[in-house]
Scaffold this active site. Structure first.
Site, PDB file in Angstrom:
ATOM      1  N   GLY A  36      49.854  58.755  46.350  1.00 49.53           N
ATOM      2  CA  GLY A  36      49.508  57.609  47.191  1.00 49.53           C
ATOM      3  C   GLY A  36      50.606  56.571  47.088  1.00 49.53           C
ATOM      4  O   GLY A  36      50.385  55.370  47.274  1.00 49.53           O
ATOM      5  N   ALA A  37      51.829  57.051  46.811  1.00 47.68           N
ATOM      6  CA  ALA A  37      52.952  56.171  46.460  1.00 47.68           C
ATOM      7  C   ALA A  37      53.482  55.348  47.626  1.00 47.68           C
ATOM      8  O   ALA A  37      54.215  54.387  47.417  1.00 47.68           O
ATOM      9  CB  ALA A  37      54.096  57.001  45.865  1.00 47.68           C
ATOM     10  N   ALA A  38      53.114  55.710  48.869  1.00 54.47           N
ATOM     11  CA  ALA A  38      53.612  54.936  50.019  1.00 54.47           C
ATOM     12  C   ALA A  38      52.646  53.822  50.412  1.00 54.47           C
ATOM     13  O   ALA A  38      52.904  53.089  51.367  1.00 54.47           O
ATOM     14  CB  ALA A  38      53.855  55.867  51.204  1.00 54.47           C
ATOM     15  N   GLY A  39      51.533  53.685  49.691  1.00 55.43           N
ATOM     16  CA  GLY A  39      50.501  52.724  50.070  1.00 55.43           C
ATOM     17  C   GLY A  39      50.752  51.318  49.548  1.00 55.43           C
ATOM     18  O   GLY A  39      51.792  51.022  48.946  1.00 55.43           O
ATOM     19  N   GLY A  42      50.732  51.722  45.942  1.00 53.10           N
ATOM     20  CA  GLY A  42      51.719  52.732  45.565  1.00 53.10           C
ATOM     21  C   GLY A  42      53.151  52.217  45.564  1.00 53.10           C
ATOM     22  O   GLY A  42      53.926  52.528  44.658  1.00 53.10           O
ATOM     23  N   ILE A 145      42.944  55.222  39.937  1.00 54.01           N
ATOM     24  CA  ILE A 145      42.827  53.880  40.519  1.00 54.01           C
ATOM     25  C   ILE A 145      41.895  53.905  41.736  1.00 54.01           C
ATOM     26  O   ILE A 145      41.183  52.937  42.007  1.00 54.01           O
ATOM     27  CB  ILE A 145      44.229  53.347  40.905  1.00 54.01           C
ATOM     28  CG1 ILE A 145      45.078  53.103  39.638  1.00 54.01           C
ATOM     29  CG2 ILE A 145      44.131  52.071  41.730  1.00 54.01           C
ATOM     30  CD1 ILE A 145      46.528  52.717  39.897  1.00 54.01           C
ATOM     31  N   ASP A 178      40.643  44.212  35.903  1.00 56.28           N
ATOM     32  CA  ASP A 178      39.539  43.343  35.469  1.00 56.28           C
ATOM     33  C   ASP A 178      39.959  42.527  34.247  1.00 56.28           C
ATOM     34  O   ASP A 178      39.612  41.349  34.122  1.00 56.28           O
ATOM     35  CB  ASP A 178      38.293  44.181  35.161  1.00 56.28           C
ATOM     36  CG  ASP A 178      37.865  45.006  36.362  1.00 56.28           C
ATOM     37  OD1 ASP A 178      37.854  44.457  37.472  1.00 56.28           O
ATOM     38  OD2 ASP A 178      37.561  46.209  36.199  1.00 56.28           O
ATOM     39  N   ARG A 181      42.497  39.847  35.356  1.00 59.64           N
ATOM     40  CA  ARG A 181      41.801  38.706  35.993  1.00 59.64           C
ATOM     41  C   ARG A 181      41.071  37.859  34.954  1.00 59.64           C
ATOM     42  O   ARG A 181      41.143  36.632  34.981  1.00 59.64           O
ATOM     43  CB  ARG A 181      40.790  39.236  37.019  1.00 59.64           C
ATOM     44  CG  ARG A 181      41.436  39.762  38.264  1.00 59.64           C
ATOM     45  CD  ARG A 181      40.390  40.331  39.225  1.00 59.64           C
ATOM     46  NE  ARG A 181      41.025  40.760  40.459  1.00 59.64           N
ATOM     47  CZ  ARG A 181      40.694  41.866  41.125  1.00 59.64           C
ATOM     48  NH1 ARG A 181      39.727  42.649  40.674  1.00 59.64           N
ATOM     49  NH2 ARG A 181      41.332  42.176  42.230  1.00 59.64           N
ATOM     50  N   HIS A 205      33.710  49.447  37.112  1.00 59.19           N
ATOM     51  CA  HIS A 205      34.629  48.696  37.970  1.00 59.19           C
ATOM     52  C   HIS A 205      34.022  48.454  39.350  1.00 59.19           C
ATOM     53  O   HIS A 205      34.504  48.977  40.357  1.00 59.19           O
ATOM     54  CB  HIS A 205      35.980  49.426  38.089  1.00 59.19           C
ATOM     55  CG  HIS A 205      36.945  48.683  38.965  1.00 59.19           C
ATOM     56  ND1 HIS A 205      37.490  47.461  38.620  1.00 59.19           N
ATOM     57  CD2 HIS A 205      37.420  48.953  40.206  1.00 59.19           C
ATOM     58  CE1 HIS A 205      38.264  47.025  39.592  1.00 59.19           C
ATOM     59  NE2 HIS A 205      38.235  47.921  40.581  1.00 59.19           N
TER      60      HIS A 205
END
Ligand SMILES: NC(=O)C1=CN([C@@H]2O[C@H](COP(=O)(O)OP(=O)(O)OC[C@H]3O[C@@H](n4cnc5c(N)ncnc54)[C@H](O)[C@@H]3O)[C@@H](O)[C@H]2O)C=CC1
Ligand SMILES: O=C([O-])CC(=O)C(=O)O
Length: 342
Positions: A36-39, A42, A145, A178, A181, A205
């Site tokens: 999912g590295a192009a997202g 990602g 993730i 989490d 944050r 999560h």
């Protein structure tokens, strides 16, 4: 110049994300694959992993777009060799030899959606990616993730069980955001240096399943109970805060990439034998009566070395723990049921 952005990051304060941009001669070879590295997550995560001197090979996989991302990132003068892989026929090559696989593949939320609303699409994506992991790199540490994490981690466990490769020590739901944050919000309210803050976040999560343990926060900020309750709620709703601010353009990507890079760095340090690397993560667990639960985890050469207990809880946290269990249980069961029906 990016000389040293070393940051104290772990729950216990013993692990560091070092973005020094220097090749580490002594560090062992380690391959990290990002699926999912192009997202939205990602791309910045690819950048941060390229800056990590513990990585020697970085494989960037997506259904499309990765040749561009990898060409871009590969020009950065740090240790790792970067290779891009696009399309399912290249997935095996992306995974072969991976020590750590980070999975930010899947659709993000839009305003009005819960993480569980992503289940139908992301369950299928995670199932196909984990099927390939079982085949091509069954011993890698998996950093999940993709949401809903409370269900995608159980799905992954079932896929690996079916393939005969399941090792509970190697499967992690990434809940680091989490913690990130909770630290930020706590430091702001308690008026303490954010770099010194540690706060464990346990449970799961999503919404109320995210349970920050501010009673264990250090340094002690002497906050009133109403302030703790407001901080708890803000941490639980942190993802929604970003989804609403982005107004239809996705969910947290930059802070998530930062959090994902911290967690992957901790996994690599554990693999390399660095002692006392502790981060919170959603893992197979006996800390409660639920089969998966997020708590502090000690990372070692084979992944999870020890799942740490919850420590003393305030009455408010005890109530929060009881309140989260039914939702977390049903999200876990939904994932297991899905995996066994598919
Ligand atoms: N665990 C956590 O704390 C967080 C989790 N997330 C989750 O991370 C996921 C990704 O979020 P974004 O990066 O913002 O979404 P995005 O839509 O920007 O990127 C997702 C990427 O996954 C790719 N993808 C889709 N199917 C794929 C497949 N079969 N194989 C490989 N890649 C595939 C897409 O092509 C896209 O490039 C979402 O499910 C989101 O809810 C987001 C923030 C925090
Ligand atoms: O809220 C979302 O959908 C993305 C996420 O998991 C987060 O930011 O914590």
């Amino acid at each position: 110049m990016l000389k040293s952005l070393a940051r104290k990051t772990s729950t216990t304060g013993t692990s560091y994300l070092t973005l020094r941009g220097l090749a580490s001669e002594s560090a062992p070879d380690r391959k990290v694959a990002i699926l999912g590295a192009a997202g939205g997550i990602g791309q910045p995560l690819s950048l941060l992993m390229k800056l990590n001197p513990l990585v020697s090979r970085l494989a960037l996989y997506d259904i499309a777009g990765t040749p561009g991302v990898s060409a871009d990132v590969s020009h950065i003068n740090t240790r790792s060799e970067v290779l891009g892989f696009a399309g399912e026929e290249q997935l095996g090559k992306a995974l072969e030899g991976a020590d750590v696989v980070i999975i930010p593949a899947g659709v993000p939320r839009k305003p009005g959606m819960t993480r569980d609303d992503l289940f139908n699409i992301n369950a299928g994506i995670v199932t196909s990616l984990c099927t390939a992991i079982a085949k091509y790199c069954p011993h890698a540490l998996i950093n999940m993730i993709s949401n809903p994490v409370n269900s995608t981690v159980p799905i992954a466990s079932e896929v690996f069980k079916k393939a005969g490769t399941y090792d509970e020590k190697r499967l992690f739901g990434v809940t680091t955001l989490d913690v990130v944050r909770a630290k930020t919000f706590y430091a702001g309210k308690a008026k303490v240096n954010v770099a010194d803050v540690n706060v464990p976040v346990v449970g799961g999560h999503a919404g109320i399943t995210i349970l920050p343990l501010f009673s264990q926060a250090t340094p002690n900020g002497n906050l009133a109970s109403e302030e703790i309750e407001a901080l708890t709620k803000r941490t639980q709703d942190g993802g929604t805060e970003v989804v609403e601010a982005k107004a239809g353009k996705g969910s947290a990507t930059l802070s998530m990439a930062y959090a994902g890079a911290i967690f992957a760095d901790a996994c690599l340090k554990g693999l390399n034998g660095v002692p006392d690397v502790v981060e919170c993560s959603f893992v197979q667990s006996t800390v409660t009566d639920l089969p998966f639960f997020a708590s502090k985890v000690r990372l070692g050469k084979y992944g999870v070395e020890e799942v740490l207990g919850l420590g003393p809880l305030s009455d408010y946290e005890k109530q929060g723990l009881e309140a989260l269990k039914p939702e977390l249980k049903s999200s876990i069961e939904k994932g297991i049921k899905y995996a066994n029906a598919n």
